[in-house]
Design an enzyme around this catalytic site. Structure first.
Site: not given
Ligand code: AMP
Length: 401
Positions: A9, A244, A387
């Protein structure tokens, strides 16, 4: 001999990896390289049953160099878990954006790489380093299968009535402007586990998944298929996140640009990196710090927690309406798995929706547990996400085909 899969990743300045032996899905080694391309690169590497992390400090000018050091570490006499590279049979790569091209994982070929590149515009922070990682690994391990697993793929079951924005249609036709959703691999993993814990066939479940990490998103999942998800064209939409803003009045983007005299790049940075829990609290982007400050009486930290929790409640209500029912809500990722107080705040006063938390059972971290009260109509599940395991499994299946 086992079938070892390397999962990679690559972020803009980081490389995360895990090596799985797929005969029993054991993790042989895992690690994180930070500050790739920035002076002060650090590799933290851990072997299965390793008592302490191995730390290697050596500047890496780019991802190719970084991957090379990871592979040397994996095969070294001192820190290694395999004798030589031939013991790695396939590589699985996390790729953030596959737009509407991929509804599942794929074997990487020139065409797939071109599509990942075509998505640079939509995912400028993520897809370029993802592709760099793929090319570096292909260069060093040219004779084995490489598989791409997309964060967007699981959400491809959404219907146009859920993914279209009320903007002029030509934006969709020309630029593919629509909702895509992210964290798909995580939402997928916890949905499968939730069906197992609910003891129901996946097709018969209505589940709301809450991936609450530094980035955060929710999904409404009916019979294993995503109906709607809170992130949109980019990961900026939806819940309040570490840095965010999530949902805001879109006019505010114009207002901020005018008042603060920001250009498009700068306003992008402002909304993605300086807003969210960090911007509102002024304390930190990490909810551990915010909770501590709130407990010490910091009012902005308290307000941040309330705003955060209210957005999550808002989506729970919305998704129950879209699903017309709900068997379980699932908490996952850093905060979902560990933040006991925030889970309790989210589930508070949702009795009307059939959600009732057991405060004692909820005192748990990082384990698969049903924390709902016995008479709660909706089960409340804490499920640690994985994941990497999904990426390893897809890579194994596709490589063997
Ligand atoms: P992730 O992106 O999934 O690694 O999640 C990381 C984030 O989870 C951190 O930045 C924290 O905000 C949050 N987190 C992790 N542990 C806790 C905790 N015990 N209490 C509150 N927040 C936590």
């Amino acid at each position: 001999m086992g079938f070892n899969v390397l999962v990679v990743n690559c972020g803009s300045s980081s490389i995360k990896y895990q090596v799985f032996d797929m005969t029993d899905e054991r993790v042989l080694a895992q690690g994180l390289m930070d500050r790739v391309g920035i002076p002060g690169t650090k590799l933290t590497h851990k072997r299965e049953n390793g008592t302490a992390d191995t730390i290697i400090q050596k500047d890496m000018s780019d991802h190719s160099q970084g991957i090379k050091l990871v592979l040397e570490t994996l095969t070294s006499a001192e820190h290694g878990v395999i004798k030589d590279l031939a013991e790695i049979k396939a590589v699985g790569h996390r790729v953030v954006h596959g737009a509407d091209y991929f509804a599942g994982s794929v074997l990487i070929n020139a065409e797939v790489k071109q599509v990942i590149q075509d998505c640079f515009d939509i995912a400028p922070l993520h897809n370029p380093p993802n592709l760099m990682g793929i090319e570096a690994c292909q260069y060093l391990m040219p004779d084995i299968p490489h598989v791409a697993v997309f964060d967007t793929a699981f959400h491809q079951t959404m219907e146009p009535a859920h993914y279209m924005y009320a903007l002029p249609y030509e934006l969709y036709e020309k630029y593919k402007v629509r909702r895509y959703g992210f964290h798909g691999t995580s939402h997928y993993y916890v949905t499968q586990r939730a069906a197992a814990l609910l003891n129901k066939a996946l097709e018969d479940t209505k589940i709301i998944t809450l991936h609450l990490g530094n980035g955060a998103s929710m999904a409404a999942i009916d019979g294993g298929k995503v109906i709607n998800t809170s992130m949109g064209y980019t990961p900026l939409e939806g819940l309040v996140m570490g840095t965010r803003c999530g949902d805001i009045d879109p006019y505010l983007v114009i207002f901020i640009m005018e008042k603060l005299n920001l250009n498009p790049d700068e306003v992008n940075d402002y909304l993605n990196k300086k807003s969210g829990a960090l911007g509102l609290s002024g304390v930190s982007s990490d909810f551990r710090d915010i909770t501590e400050a709130a407990e010490a009486g910091n009012q902005r930290a308290q307000l941040t927690l309330q705003v955060y929790v209210n957005r999550v409640k808002f989506y729970i209500g919305a998704y129950m309406a879209l699903l017309n029912g709900c068997d379980g809500i699932v908490f996952t990722a850093g905060l979902g798995e560990n933040a006991i107080d925030i889970r309790e705040m989210i589930c508070e006063d949702l009795g009307f929706l059939g959600i009732k938390i057991d405060k004692e059972k909820n005192k748990t971290r990082g384990k698969e547990v049903d924390v709902a009260d016995d008479d709660s109509r909706v089960r409340i599940l804490v499920i640690p996400t994985n994941e990497e395991l999904v990426i390893a499994r897809d890579t194994y299946t596709i490589s063997k085909a």
